[in-house]
Write an enzyme that holds these catalytic residues in place. Structure first.
Site, short mmCIF file in Angstrom:
data_model
loop_
_atom_site.label_atom_id
_atom_site.label_comp_id
_atom_site.label_asym_id
_atom_site.label_seq_id
_atom_site.Cartn_x
_atom_site.Cartn_y
_atom_site.Cartn_z
N SER A 1 -61.74 -39.77 49.66
CA SER A 1 -61.13 -38.45 50.32
C SER A 1 -62.01 -38.25 51.59
O SER A 1 -63.17 -38.44 51.74
CB SER A 1 -61.29 -37.31 49.27
N TYR B 1 -67.17 -32.11 42.97
CA TYR B 1 -65.95 -33.01 43.08
C TYR B 1 -66.14 -34.00 44.26
O TYR B 1 -66.13 -34.87 44.14
CB TYR B 1 -64.68 -32.20 43.17
N LYS C 1 -67.05 -38.25 44.84
CA LYS C 1 -66.27 -39.37 45.88
C LYS C 1 -67.41 -40.02 46.84
O LYS C 1 -67.41 -41.28 46.65
CB LYS C 1 -65.28 -38.49 47.02
N1 UFG Z 1 -54.32 -22.86 51.21
C1 UFG Z 1 -53.77 -21.59 51.64
N2 UFG Z 1 -53.24 -20.90 50.42
C2 UFG Z 1 -53.03 -21.69 49.34
C3 UFG Z 1 -53.68 -22.85 49.13
C4 UFG Z 1 -54.18 -23.62 50.20
O1 UFG Z 1 -53.56 -20.94 52.63
O2 UFG Z 1 -52.64 -21.10 48.39
C5 UFG Z 1 -54.72 -23.62 52.37
C6 UFG Z 1 -56.32 -24.16 52.36
O3 UFG Z 1 -57.09 -22.84 52.77
C7 UFG Z 1 -56.45 -25.02 53.18
C8 UFG Z 1 -54.96 -25.78 53.27
O4 UFG Z 1 -54.03 -24.69 52.55
O5 UFG Z 1 -56.59 -24.92 54.58
C9 UFG Z 1 -54.85 -27.00 52.30
O6 UFG Z 1 -55.40 -26.35 50.98
P1 UFG Z 1 -55.41 -27.52 49.74
O7 UFG Z 1 -56.18 -26.92 48.71
O8 UFG Z 1 -53.92 -27.93 49.66
O9 UFG Z 1 -56.19 -28.65 50.33
P2 UFG Z 1 -57.79 -29.03 50.63
O10 UFG Z 1 -57.62 -29.58 52.14
O11 UFG Z 1 -58.61 -27.63 50.40
O12 UFG Z 1 -58.04 -30.10 49.75
C10 UFG Z 1 -57.51 -31.27 49.61
C11 UFG Z 1 -57.81 -32.06 48.25
C12 UFG Z 1 -59.14 -32.09 47.83
C13 UFG Z 1 -59.71 -33.05 48.75
C14 UFG Z 1 -59.51 -32.21 50.15
C15 UFG Z 1 -60.23 -32.94 51.33
O13 UFG Z 1 -57.18 -30.98 47.29
O14 UFG Z 1 -58.86 -32.58 46.55
O15 UFG Z 1 -58.26 -32.08 50.60
O16 UFG Z 1 -60.40 -32.36 52.69
F1 UFG Z 1 -61.15 -33.15 48.44
#
Ligand code: UFG
Length: 346
Positions: A127, A154, A158
């Site tokens: 990741s 988590y 990785k």
């Molecule tokens: N977000 C919102 N509202 C929500 C959910 C997410 O605004 O209800 C935003 C988050 O703040 C972030 C973006 O949407 O800015 C993406 O969030 P995600 O949770 O979809 O994804 P992340 O980038 O946080 O995490 C993902 C994977 C992880 C991995 C990571 C690597 O879920 O497993 O990318 O950067 F580790």
């Protein structure tokens, strides 16, 4: 005879899409999954798409003896794609031992079984989380950027798994590996027969968004609009899951064909473009015609402000490209959500 690939976590989101692409590229697939975060019905979806039913074994990869039996039953196995892992960032903070145990023991068991069973090719589901928040001069982030201290157990698993695999491949073991560092996988197969199926309240943006659009959730919270980005919301590199799945086929062909230049190679898998949360919401509204109920909320702890990938290495060396647009990815996610409703699942 078709070459056989062992796909751990093959009933999960990325694993199921990868199984479809492997079968369509002429491979035989054996799925190993403990069904902790997925359902055996996914195998039906894969069969409906490809006309071929992958073998399925309900096995936990931390169970060495059970895994060994799978290697023997399905010999010869040409390669392994290892997805099976616990993946909820927040849960990993509360239950770190579960994450360290599952995610490292599974990897170690697979690696241990490879030499004695003559399996030489290993692809690991890593990741972009390993980069943490890249320094501004390192955006878009390349594979050479330093890996940073992980934000969660988590994320740390990785990094640790990458190190375990690298050390093993450099030890003289007859194993080569490709570490694929994914950016944010989204969307669903165009057939809407497989897709992302989160348990309970989704943590990730897309399932939360499509569940809000269909009325399961009241309102999508945008976590923060005061970041140092053009519109204040976080930026990510959203990659269509089918494109991502095809990257695994390219990586497997590279390893099996002996085209890899080193025992361990690392590739970023993304689109090369950053998109903010607000941009994504507006694109969703535009391409589906659905108005989304959303509000600006506070920042989510542990979020990275902005990250997107430089994917030149995967483009130039593996010959792989992300070809689908954000609109296509979001439309596919929406079609999948609507299909779940039609089937009475959600
Ligand atoms: N977000 C919102 N509202 C929500 C959910 C997410 O605004 O209800 C935003 C988050 O703040 C972030 C973006 O949407 O800015 C993406 O969030 P995600 O949770 O979809 O994804 P992340 O980038 O946080 O995490 C993902 C994977 C992880 C991995 C990571 C690597 O879920 O497993 O990318 O950067 F580790």
């Amino acid at each position: 005879m078709k070459k056989r690939i062992l796909v751990t976590g093959g009933t999960g989101f990325i694993g199921s899409h990868t199984t479809v692409e492997l079968q369509e590229a002429g491979y035989d697939v054996v799925i190993v999954d403990n069904l902790s975060n997925s359902s055996a019905d996914v195998v039906d979806g894969i069969e409906a798409i490809t006309g071929q039913r992958p073998a399925f074994e309900k096995v936990d990869c931390t169970d060495y003896a059970a895994l060994e039996a799978v290697f023997k039953k399905y010999a010869p196995i040409e390669g392994i794609i290892h997805f099976a892992a616990s993946k909820a960032v927040g849960e990993s903070v509360l239950q770190p031992l579960k994450y360290y145990y599952n995610n490292t023991v599974s990897t170690i068991n697979l690696l241990r079984l490879m030499p004695e069973n003559g399996v030489k090719a290993f692809i690991f589901s890593s990741s972009c989380t390993v980069y943490g928040q890249p320094d501004p001069e390192n955006l878009p982030v390349t594979e050479e950027a330093p890996r940073k201290k992980a934000e969660s157990p988590y994320g740390n698993t990785k990094k640790i798994d990458e190190d375990i695999i690298t050390d093993f491949c450099h030890s003289g073991a007859p194993v080569s590996a490709i570490l694929l560092r994914y950016f944010n996988p989204i969307g669903a197969h165009p057939s809407a027969l497989i897709g992302e199926m989160p348990n309970g309240v989704p943590n990730n943006l897309i399932p939360y968004l499509t569940q809000t659009a269909i009325g399961i959730r009241e309102c999508l919270s945008v976590f923060g609009n005061d970041y140092n980005t053009p519109d204040g919301s976080c930026i990510r590199d959203y990659i269509y899951v089918v494109d991502l799945a095809k990257a695994h086929v390219a990586a497997m062909e590279r390893l099996i064909g002996g085209k890899n230049q080193e025992a361990v190679e690392v590739f970023n898998i993304g689109t090369g473009h950053g998109v903010s949360v607000l941009e994504l919401i507006h694109t969703f509204e535009k391409c589906t015609g659905v108005k989304l109920n959303y509000k600006i909320a506070g920042r989510r702890a542990g979020d990275i402000e902005k990250v997107w990938g430089n994917v030149d290495k995967a483009n130039n060396i593996m010959g792989w490209h992300a070809v689908h647009t954000l609109e296509e990815s979001l439309s596919s996610a929406w079609n999948w959500q609507k299909k779940l409703r039609e089937r009475g699942i959600m």
